[in-house]
Design an enzyme around this catalytic site. Sequence first.
Site, PDB file in Angstrom:
ATOM      1  CG  ASP A 533     -10.143  96.542 -99.757  1.00 39.26           C
ATOM      2  OD1 ASP A 533     -10.285  96.533-100.988  1.00 39.26           O
ATOM      3  OD2 ASP A 533      -9.351  97.328 -99.173  1.00 39.26           O
ATOM      4  CD  GLU A 613      17.371  76.614 -87.964  1.00 42.96           C
ATOM      5  OE1 GLU A 613      16.586  76.904 -87.055  1.00 42.96           O
ATOM      6  OE2 GLU A 613      18.360  77.310 -88.269  1.00 42.96           O
TER       7      GLU A 613
END
Length: 740
Positions: A533, A613
Amino acid sequence: MGIRFDPTSKTLTLTTRSSAYQMQIGPLGHLLHLYYGPLASDCFSYLYLPRDVGFSPNPAALREGRGWSLDTQPQEYSAALCGDYRLSSLEFTTEAGLRGADLRCLRHTISPGKYALPGLPCARGGADTWTLSVTLGDAATGVEVELLYGVYEAEDFITRCARIRNGGGVPMQLQKAASLCLDLPFGDWELLHFFGSHTMERQPERVPVAWAVQTVASRRGFSSHQQNPFVVLCAPDATEQIGDCYGVMPIWSGSHETSVERSQTGSVRLVSGIGSADFSWQLLPGETFQTPETLLCYSAEGLTGLSQSFHRFLRAHVARQGAYDRPRPVLLNSWEASYFDFDHDSILRLARDARDLGVELLVLDDGWFGDRDDDRRALGDWFANPRKLPGGLGPLIRDIRALGLDFGLWVEPEMLSEDSALYRAHPDWALTVPGREPTVGRDQLVLDLGREEVRDWLYETFFALLREHPISYIKWDANRQLSDLYSRALPPERQGETGHRYLLGLYALLERLCTEFPDVLFEGCAGGGGRFDAGMLPYFPQIWCSDNTDPVSRLAIQRGTSFGYPPVAMACHVSASPNHQTGRSSPLGTRGVVAMTGAFGYELDPAALSEAEREEVKRQITRYRELEPLLRCGDYYRLDPTAALPLAAWQFVSPDRRETLLSLVLTGAPPGPIPLYLRLRGLDPAASYRLIWMARYGCPDSAVDFPERWSGAALLHGGLVLPPMPGDYPSAQLLFRTDP
Ligand code: GLA
């Protein structure tokens, strides 16, 4: 100037670059809300000519004609029991038993610059900012309400809050004190809000405003995973690109409530502020209560226009100054790599592997302190776990920094475990109700941050930690919400203040620590995104978006978050596959594309990756470094081509429109041979864009017959035909630039 008072019409008009907001001091002194919308210089009082609406009562002085009622006139700050039956902004009871308020204007002042709110986070002023203060008073109780308005001309923002003063002679209990009330005279509106749960935060829901009261609220003491405090009122025909939208965003991290009511006349009232469900506040004569601030923005440019305005405003005026001026470090967090199971050597090995991939910051997550071997104990015992880190934090940090990495640490200061030295020493520091078994969440209790001694202890503890060790990042977590609202330090008549005082205490503590350690990057977290928020942004420029790191879930979570909050504020990590929360497998490249929306990092053990990877991770980090300024400062566009296609797409455009990154993920089976089209946004139609690179992940890298140059108009209006992308959750990134 952004604020004008016209003594003839008694109107007060706030103007920004493209919006106007108008009030009027009514015939008896009530502060009426006349208009909020596109820029206009008219007086809008004609919208509210008196009309006798049955069962809408009249003030005694205006009983003639029966046309003027507080029940039908638009209010800037509504109050109950004086004839307005719609949502009230203010509720209290005085010790004399008086309730309700008939609020009339006493005075107003206009001044340059933006007001500040001591003790509460609020938007910083800047050039072209103005403050309006209007004080209203209720003669019967002596209660006064000072309404504060901040006007940001260039940014199209208005801020609002209220200061309630007990100007009467007896104590009173405040039961509700909203930050704002907004009345719209007519029209169909829709309410867009963001609901969710732990691991699935901020999912948009857009519903028609009903002939009823609809409330978006949290009574959890936190802004919550369940209902984010940001809401939008928009026209039913508003799209991403066009249409009326009003954004309402409290700068507040605690319980909140925003209610919308469509009245009998078709007018719509929105009242927003702190949650009133478990709240009361005693005001002795002469005392004041300051509500948090709420941001208001009107946009005629649809949801994208509104989102981008919020992103810019939060970055420039709400986040700590300069918070987004510096590049973000690429971090690796130990949580999903080793959970509670680690020691000095294994973390050092993790750090070395991370460093070899190009990571810059190693974050040691939960489990490093007290006898914390699981999540049932030791919160509050903020000293190194002697078994895992026999030498303490110092040697570990030294060894990690010797690798060339910065060091970051997870903490959860607001909480304590019953099984902890802290709880044994200070059981009264926890929020628990006398005589009742406490409610535990994740086996933990909450510290009473409203108490100064508790805050001082936390400050000293974490001040010492940060002073003694070169820690450049803190992940500040909070893994349960408030429930047993009882403070051992407050008298009975003030127990209703406990939850609110908790938040004020948290802000005070964070303000002290962030001021003391301006170079430390604090990341907010509350079991993932349970406190995402605007109240947290002044302390935490980035916030862990969700404990769900699955890229497909994250597409939805990050998209929902982007309606109100800037992408750079979202912490987004690449984690292992299959994902630990959902069990879903996805290509590493796609995980990278999704995480390259916000503050980028990893949450996996590099040792578990294959050589191929690891090479891919290195390339990702190089790409992220190249893209980071664009992700941090660019304008963000949600590109949802059509709900019928399983395609998520989004785009960043640099402020000068010379560079753009298009990212997309196929979330379902590719629709066979049917070509996928996508129109870009925010570009200069007259400019010529070159495709700098295109990368596809999770699908064969088949040849693509793309032109090298594209006009902005072609990308905007014609669109792109995407190359075929067969596979499971394939994705792509395309970077375009104009020539220098
Ligand atoms: C919360 C956080 C996670 C992790 C754990 C540690 O759930 O959101 O990222 O830090 O706590 O306990």
